[in-house]
Design a protein around this motif. Structure first.
Motif, PDB file in Angstrom:
ATOM      1  N   MET A 127       0.858  -1.182   0.000  1.00 42.64           N
ATOM      2  CA  MET A 127       0.000   0.000   0.000  1.00 42.64           C
ATOM      3  C   MET A 127       0.895   1.233   0.000  1.00 42.64           C
ATOM      4  N   SER A 128       0.585   2.132  -0.871  1.00 43.46           N
ATOM      5  CA  SER A 128       1.350   3.371  -0.958  1.00 43.46           C
ATOM      6  C   SER A 128       0.731   4.420  -0.043  1.00 43.46           C
ATOM      7  N   LEU A 129       1.231   4.471   1.163  1.00 45.81           N
ATOM      8  CA  LEU A 129       0.660   5.398   2.149  1.00 45.81           C
ATOM      9  C   LEU A 129       0.794   6.847   1.718  1.00 45.81           C
ATOM     10  N   SER A 130       1.913   7.184   1.097  1.00 45.82           N
ATOM     11  CA  SER A 130       2.100   8.579   0.686  1.00 45.82           C
ATOM     12  C   SER A 130       1.127   8.966  -0.418  1.00 45.82           C
ATOM     13  N   GLU A 131       0.810   8.051  -1.317  1.00 45.14           N
ATOM     14  CA  GLU A 131      -0.167   8.332  -2.381  1.00 45.14           C
ATOM     15  C   GLU A 131      -1.562   8.535  -1.777  1.00 45.14           C
ATOM     16  N   ILE A 132      -1.933   7.672  -0.851  1.00 50.44           N
ATOM     17  CA  ILE A 132      -3.249   7.792  -0.217  1.00 50.44           C
ATOM     18  C   ILE A 132      -3.327   9.078   0.595  1.00 50.44           C
ATOM     19  N   THR A 133      -2.253   9.409   1.285  1.00 46.10           N
ATOM     20  CA  THR A 133      -2.222  10.649   2.060  1.00 46.10           C
ATOM     21  C   THR A 133      -2.402  11.858   1.147  1.00 46.10           C
ATOM     22  N   ILE A 137      -3.915  11.955  -1.741  1.00 42.22           N
ATOM     23  CA  ILE A 137      -5.300  11.958  -2.226  1.00 42.22           C
ATOM     24  C   ILE A 137      -6.248  12.480  -1.154  1.00 42.22           C
ATOM     25  N   LEU A 138      -6.065  12.021   0.076  1.00 38.94           N
ATOM     26  CA  LEU A 138      -6.926  12.488   1.171  1.00 38.94           C
ATOM     27  C   LEU A 138      -6.732  13.978   1.422  1.00 38.94           C
ATOM     28  N   ASP A 139      -5.497  14.444   1.299  1.00 44.23           N
ATOM     29  CA  ASP A 139      -5.207  15.867   1.468  1.00 44.23           C
ATOM     30  C   ASP A 139      -5.923  16.685   0.389  1.00 44.23           C
ATOM     31  N   GLY A 147      -2.852  10.103 -12.282  1.00 42.89           N
ATOM     32  CA  GLY A 147      -1.644  10.718 -11.734  1.00 42.89           C
ATOM     33  C   GLY A 147      -1.161  10.073 -10.443  1.00 42.89           C
ATOM     34  N   TYR A 148      -1.903   9.093  -9.956  1.00 43.69           N
ATOM     35  CA  TYR A 148      -1.520   8.392  -8.727  1.00 43.69           C
ATOM     36  C   TYR A 148      -1.254   6.929  -9.048  1.00 43.69           C
ATOM     37  N   ASP A 149      -0.261   6.352  -8.406  1.00 41.38           N
ATOM     38  CA  ASP A 149       0.098   4.949  -8.604  1.00 41.38           C
ATOM     39  C   ASP A 149      -0.550   4.132  -7.490  1.00 41.38           C
ATOM     40  N   LEU A 168     -10.305   3.586  -0.957  1.00 44.86           N
ATOM     41  CA  LEU A 168     -10.708   4.983  -1.094  1.00 44.86           C
ATOM     42  C   LEU A 168     -12.184   5.116  -1.450  1.00 44.86           C
ATOM     43  N   THR A 169     -12.695   4.216  -2.253  1.00 48.50           N
ATOM     44  CA  THR A 169     -14.122   4.238  -2.601  1.00 48.50           C
ATOM     45  C   THR A 169     -14.967   3.944  -1.364  1.00 48.50           C
ATOM     46  N   ARG A 170     -14.502   3.013  -0.533  1.00 49.03           N
ATOM     47  CA  ARG A 170     -15.246   2.682   0.696  1.00 49.03           C
ATOM     48  C   ARG A 170     -15.291   3.861   1.664  1.00 49.03           C
ATOM     49  N   ILE A 171     -14.230   4.665   1.692  1.00 46.66           N
ATOM     50  CA  ILE A 171     -14.225   5.835   2.566  1.00 46.66           C
ATOM     51  C   ILE A 171     -15.423   6.731   2.270  1.00 46.66           C
TER      52      ILE A 171
END
Length: 83
Positions: free
Chosen positions: A1-7, A9-11, A33-35, A44-47
């Motif tokens: 899991m790419s935590l930095s990518e998810i972070t 996106i959430l930002d 633009g995100y890997d 992310l969809t579930r969020i």
């Protein structure tokens, strides 16, 4: 899991309501633009289906959690390299 990518996106979702709606609609355009892996996209969809997390304060809390996890992994990695 790419935590930095998810972070990241959430930002972005926290700061941009239009992007937040796109993200939580499940549109693949939100991931351009995100890997991300398929499971990260599903996460992310579930969020968006969670009434708390999809609010501004929920996004902030979730983003902070991912930031903390990134910081922890960086520290853990640097400790292992120094051993």
């Amino acid at each position: 899991m790419s935590l930095s990518e998810i972070t990241a996106i959430l930002d972005k979702a926290e700061k941009d309501d239009e992007y937040k709606h796109l993200l939580f609609s499940g549109s693949s355009e939100a991931y351009i633009g995100y890997d991300l892996t398929d499971s990260e996209k599903q996460f992310l969809t579930r969020i968006g289906k969670d009434s708390y997390v999809s609010t501004k304060s929920g996004l902030i809390s979730t983003r902070k959690m991912f930031n903390d996890a990134c910081d922890f992994l960086l520290k853990l990695t640097s400790v292992k390299k120094s051993e």
